[in-house]
Write an enzyme that holds these catalytic residues in place. Structure first.
Site, PDB file in Angstrom:
ATOM      1  N   VAL A  15      51.038 106.831  59.475  1.00 18.52           N
ATOM      2  CA  VAL A  15      50.176 106.230  60.496  1.00 18.52           C
ATOM      3  C   VAL A  15      49.703 107.288  61.489  1.00 18.52           C
ATOM      4  O   VAL A  15      48.501 107.384  61.802  1.00 18.52           O
ATOM      5  CB  VAL A  15      50.918 105.084  61.238  1.00 18.52           C
ATOM      6  N   LYS A 107      57.351  97.165  64.489  1.00 16.62           N
ATOM      7  CA  LYS A 107      57.787  95.747  64.541  1.00 16.62           C
ATOM      8  C   LYS A 107      59.292  95.637  64.769  1.00 16.62           C
ATOM      9  O   LYS A 107      59.763  94.700  65.415  1.00 16.62           O
ATOM     10  CB  LYS A 107      57.389  95.014  63.263  1.00 16.62           C
ATOM     11  N   GLU A 131      49.122  95.817  68.141  1.00 18.06           N
ATOM     12  CA  GLU A 131      48.349  95.161  67.074  1.00 18.06           C
ATOM     13  C   GLU A 131      48.810  95.612  65.684  1.00 18.06           C
ATOM     14  O   GLU A 131      48.837  94.822  64.736  1.00 18.06           O
ATOM     15  CB  GLU A 131      46.860  95.490  67.254  1.00 18.06           C
ATOM     16  N   VAL A 134      52.081  94.001  63.138  1.00 18.11           N
ATOM     17  CA  VAL A 134      52.056  92.882  62.182  1.00 18.11           C
ATOM     18  C   VAL A 134      50.712  92.875  61.473  1.00 18.11           C
ATOM     19  O   VAL A 134      49.661  92.899  62.119  1.00 18.11           O
ATOM     20  CB  VAL A 134      52.232  91.519  62.900  1.00 18.11           C
ATOM     21  N   GLY A 136      49.217  95.131  59.727  1.00 16.42           N
ATOM     22  CA  GLY A 136      48.467  96.397  59.632  1.00 16.42           C
ATOM     23  C   GLY A 136      47.107  96.302  60.282  1.00 16.42           C
ATOM     24  O   GLY A 136      46.983  96.183  61.493  1.00 16.42           O
ATOM     25  N   GLY A 189      54.482 103.684  45.330  1.00 13.88           N
ATOM     26  CA  GLY A 189      54.672 103.925  46.772  1.00 13.88           C
ATOM     27  C   GLY A 189      54.501 102.674  47.621  1.00 13.88           C
ATOM     28  O   GLY A 189      54.435 102.753  48.842  1.00 13.88           O
ATOM     29  N   GLU A 192      59.905 100.824  49.168  1.00 12.84           N
ATOM     30  CA  GLU A 192      60.826 101.887  49.545  1.00 12.84           C
ATOM     31  C   GLU A 192      61.857 102.103  48.426  1.00 12.84           C
ATOM     32  O   GLU A 192      62.058 101.219  47.585  1.00 12.84           O
ATOM     33  CB  GLU A 192      61.610 101.464  50.800  1.00 12.84           C
ATOM     34  N   ASP A 203      61.773  92.124  56.664  1.00 14.45           N
ATOM     35  CA  ASP A 203      60.558  92.693  57.259  1.00 14.45           C
ATOM     36  C   ASP A 203      59.631  91.550  57.703  1.00 14.45           C
ATOM     37  O   ASP A 203      59.104  91.550  58.825  1.00 14.45           O
ATOM     38  CB  ASP A 203      59.870  93.585  56.207  1.00 14.45           C
ATOM     39  N   LYS A 207      58.303  90.366  61.663  1.00 16.91           N
ATOM     40  CA  LYS A 207      56.890  90.151  62.012  1.00 16.91           C
ATOM     41  C   LYS A 207      56.666  88.697  62.446  1.00 16.91           C
ATOM     42  O   LYS A 207      55.934  88.428  63.400  1.00 16.91           O
ATOM     43  CB  LYS A 207      55.998  90.495  60.816  1.00 16.91           C
TER      44      LYS A 207
HETATM   45  N1  LIG Z   1      52.929 102.991  56.926  1.00 17.08           N
HETATM   46  C1  LIG Z   1      52.324 101.834  57.128  1.00 17.08           C
HETATM   47  O1  LIG Z   1      51.483 101.411  56.343  1.00 17.08           O
HETATM   48  C2  LIG Z   1      52.655 101.012  58.355  1.00 17.08           C
HETATM   49  C3  LIG Z   1      52.002  99.785  58.550  1.00 17.08           C
HETATM   50  C4  LIG Z   1      52.253  99.047  59.704  1.00 17.08           C
HETATM   51  C5  LIG Z   1      53.174  99.516  60.613  1.00 17.08           C
HETATM   52  N2  LIG Z   1      53.827 100.692  60.371  1.00 17.08           N
HETATM   53  C6  LIG Z   1      54.791 101.159  61.368  1.00 17.08           C
HETATM   54  O2  LIG Z   1      54.360 102.397  61.903  1.00 17.08           O
HETATM   55  C7  LIG Z   1      55.470 103.198  62.255  1.00 17.08           C
HETATM   56  C8  LIG Z   1      55.337 104.541  61.551  1.00 17.08           C
HETATM   57  O3  LIG Z   1      55.308 104.342  60.161  1.00 17.08           O
HETATM   58  P1  LIG Z   1      54.904 105.515  59.139  1.00 17.08           P
HETATM   59  O4  LIG Z   1      54.739 104.859  57.817  1.00 17.08           O
HETATM   60  O5  LIG Z   1      53.824 106.344  59.689  1.00 17.08           O
HETATM   61  O6  LIG Z   1      56.274 106.349  59.128  1.00 17.08           O
HETATM   62  P2  LIG Z   1      56.495 107.817  58.539  1.00 17.08           P
HETATM   63  O7  LIG Z   1      55.427 108.198  57.605  1.00 17.08           O
HETATM   64  O8  LIG Z   1      57.908 107.859  58.076  1.00 17.08           O
HETATM   65  O9  LIG Z   1      56.350 108.744  59.847  1.00 17.08           O
HETATM   66  C9  LIG Z   1      57.313 108.752  60.852  1.00 17.08           C
HETATM   67  C10 LIG Z   1      57.004 109.921  61.778  1.00 17.08           C
HETATM   68  O10 LIG Z   1      57.982 109.934  62.814  1.00 17.08           O
HETATM   69  C11 LIG Z   1      58.508 111.232  62.940  1.00 17.08           C
HETATM   70  N3  LIG Z   1      59.907 111.170  63.378  1.00 17.08           N
HETATM   71  C12 LIG Z   1      60.956 110.607  62.754  1.00 17.08           C
HETATM   72  N4  LIG Z   1      62.076 110.792  63.472  1.00 17.08           N
HETATM   73  C13 LIG Z   1      61.716 111.481  64.562  1.00 17.08           C
HETATM   74  C14 LIG Z   1      62.422 112.009  65.666  1.00 17.08           C
HETATM   75  N5  LIG Z   1      63.748 111.843  65.781  1.00 17.08           N
HETATM   76  N6  LIG Z   1      61.724 112.671  66.619  1.00 17.08           N
HETATM   77  C15 LIG Z   1      60.400 112.858  66.506  1.00 17.08           C
HETATM   78  N7  LIG Z   1      59.663 112.395  65.480  1.00 17.08           N
HETATM   79  C16 LIG Z   1      60.330 111.717  64.515  1.00 17.08           C
HETATM   80  C17 LIG Z   1      58.424 111.842  61.555  1.00 17.08           C
HETATM   81  O11 LIG Z   1      58.451 113.259  61.685  1.00 17.08           O
HETATM   82  P3  LIG Z   1      58.304 114.226  60.399  1.00 17.08           P
HETATM   83  O12 LIG Z   1      56.914 113.992  59.891  1.00 17.08           O
HETATM   84  O13 LIG Z   1      58.485 115.583  60.962  1.00 17.08           O
HETATM   85  O14 LIG Z   1      59.368 113.809  59.453  1.00 17.08           O
HETATM   86  C18 LIG Z   1      57.083 111.296  61.083  1.00 17.08           C
HETATM   87  O15 LIG Z   1      56.047 112.102  61.494  1.00 17.08           O
HETATM   88  C19 LIG Z   1      56.703 102.392  61.880  1.00 17.08           C
HETATM   89  O16 LIG Z   1      57.143 101.671  62.983  1.00 17.08           O
HETATM   90  C20 LIG Z   1      56.171 101.420  60.821  1.00 17.08           C
HETATM   91  O17 LIG Z   1      56.921 100.224  60.740  1.00 17.08           O
HETATM   92  C21 LIG Z   1      53.587 101.449  59.287  1.00 17.08           C
END
Ligand SMILES: NC(=O)c1ccc[n+]([C@@H]2O[C@H](COP(=O)([O-])OP(=O)(O)OC[C@H]3O[C@@H](n4cnc5c(N)ncnc54)[C@H](OP(=O)(O)O)[C@@H]3O)[C@@H](O)[C@H]2O)c1
Length: 440
Positions: A15, A107, A131, A134, A136, A189, A192, A203, A207
């Site tokens: 994100v 969430k 926003e 929940v 996306g 992908g 998980e 999950d 939401k």
């Molecule tokens: N992916 C989706 O489609 C989606 C959809 C809706 C909501 N969300 C929500 O959006 C949020 C992010 O999701 P994502 O998919 O983008 O996750 P992600 O790809 O795993 O990215 C997480 C980011 O957080 C960083 N991080 C983790 N631990 C950290 C720490 N201790 N200190 C500083 N930075 C840290 C990671 O750093 P590194 O890159 O260095 O590892 C990475 O850049 C979550 O709350 C998720 O539920 C995601």
């Protein structure tokens, strides 16, 4: 022109990196819409050396998300780290305590601490926008909080987890077993490595508790949600659903009842012609019922970097324009304690699939147990018919014969009692499959 809104971005994963892209590519449009720019000034992630598909040279690197949150050069913290605990939690708390607005996609954090964070935002005059948490890219939070603000909600239900909807869609369309579809979802992908949080419904429950709070003005309480996952759904259920005019979806449902707000997540049979039944693959959808309004269904991408980033940027645009909404649509003091409607009082239609023992008297015993609980059947399908007497149609006397029943509206309690009695009577094999029906 007003000075640009200065953003600290915590998290540069799926994100976060898309937020960087979207703010860069939409810069002029955002200035036109908001009357000011939105600029990232500092970023933070776990590993500075990690190869990323965005150019971060222009942005200051801050090693600790909490330091970023209190950085005097930022107006807003975007938290896209994830997780209900630190560092996401303390970063968001710190920003709000400093009077800085927060945009988050998290969430888990909101479901667990939303109430307290909303109070903190209120106390410090900051915005707390979520926003992306929940659905996306589906603007369901805004719809509930602002678009339908004057309406009285009676029910909302939705497909809030793309992984589960993908699995159920593949099972139905390609006639594959649950385990095969899960493996495929992991390969692509969509799921998980540890899929339990998604497929067991947790999950969706997180939401749902956010949406229920917005719709019904209640305090967030994920423990008030009854949760069942999709692992028990078989091809036999999907075939039977199809035959009977239904499709099976993992739904999060929140309903206003006389006993309180019923919040539940479980595999659900929905009429094939309903809007929600048309939603296939990883797509999300939410249907909202409000008094005096025909149901409204929002459908769209529930995950993915760009879809989620679009919701994050939309929240930032509101802050840039000076829009401040109460995070859950009303002052925190006006949020009511959740009166949890117990699941055993749930009323609705049920699909029941059981393996009946093929011997005289079985059908009569099942009918008697249902009648004792005042359960009437809308339809019953016996795959081979249960022999009143004589040789078994399955070829083995006493062998299993699948029986599928759809009940008229009854209570969860009644169904559970009837099926326990039938099991005690030893006229069925194993555990009956029960799927609740949600009518439109
Ligand atoms: N992916 C989706 O489609 C989606 C959809 C809706 C909501 N969300 C929500 O959006 C949020 C992010 O999701 P994502 O998919 O983008 O996750 P992600 O790809 O795993 O990215 C997480 C980011 O957080 C960083 N991080 C983790 N631990 C950290 C720490 N201790 N200190 C500083 N930075 C840290 C990671 O750093 P590194 O890159 O260095 O590892 C990475 O850049 C979550 O709350 C998720 O539920 C995601």
């Amino acid at each position: 022109m007003t000075a640009p809104l200065k953003v600290g971005l915590a998290g540069l994963g799926t994100v976060g990196s898309s937020v960087v892209h979207l703010l860069a590519s939409g810069r002029d449009k955002l200035v036109a819409r908001c009357g000011r720019g939105i600029e990232i000034v500092a970023v933070c992630a776990r590993s500075r050396g990690k190869q990323r598909n965005v150019d971060l040279k222009k942005y200051r690197w801050v090693a600790d998300p909490v330091d970023l949150a209190r950085d005097p050069s930022i107006d807003v913290l975007v938290e896209v780290i994830g997780g209900a605990d630190d560092p996401a939690k303390s970063a968001v708390e710190t920003a709000l305590s400093c009077g800085k607005s927060v945009v988050t996609a998290n969430k888990a954090l909101l479901a667990r601490h939303g109430q307290r964070l909303a109070a903190l935002a209120e106390r410090h005059g900051a915005a707390l926008n979520f926003e992306a948490s929940v659905g996306g890219g589906v603007p369901i939070i805004k719809t509930l909080r602002e678009g339908l603000n004057g309406d009285s909600f009676t029910r909302l239900y939705g497909i809030l987890n793309g992984t589960c909807n993908y699995i159920l869609t593949r099972m139905e369309q390609d006639r594959l077993a649950f385990a095969d579809c899960l493996r495929e979802a992991q390969r692509l992908g969509y799921a998980e490595a540890d899929p339990s949080f998604d497929v067991e419904g947790h999950d969706t429950a997180q939401k749902l508790s956010i949406l229920a709070s917005l719709a019904f003005g209640t305090k967030l309480d994920p423990r008030a949600v009854y949760v069942e996952g999709i692992a028990s759904i078989s091809l036999a259920d999907l075939d039977a659903a199809d035959e009977l005019g239904y499709r099976v979806k993992l739904l999060g449902v929140a309903v206003k009842t006389e006993g309180g707000i019923e919040q539940r997540v479980h595999p659900t049979m929905v009429p094939k012609e309903s809007a929600i039944a048309q939603v296939m693959g990883v797509t999300n959808a939410v249907t909202v019922d409000a008094a005096g309004l025909s149901p409204i269904t929002l459908v769209g991408p529930g995950a993915g970097g760009m879809a989620t980033a679009s919701a994050v940027v939309s929240d930032l645009a509101d802050i840039a324009r000076g829009v401040r909404n109460a995070p859950f649509g009303r002052p925190v003091a006006a949020m009511m304690a959740t009166r949890k409607a117990p699941m055993q009082h749930h009323e609705g239609g049920y699909y029941i699939r059981l393996l009946a023992r093929d011997r005289p008297g079985t059908a009569a015993t099942i009918a008697r147990r249902l009648a004792q609980q005042k359960i009437s059947l809308e339809s019953i399908v016996q795959r081979h018919g249960i022999a009143p007497q004589g040789p078994s149609p399955s070829g083995r006397s006493g062998g299993p014969v699948p029986v599928i029943m759809i009940t008229y509206a009854t209570s969860e309690d009644a169904v559970r009692r009837a099926l326990s009695a039938v099991r005690r009577d030893r006229v069925i094999f194993g555990q009956p499959q029960v799927i609740r029906i949600e009518k439109n």
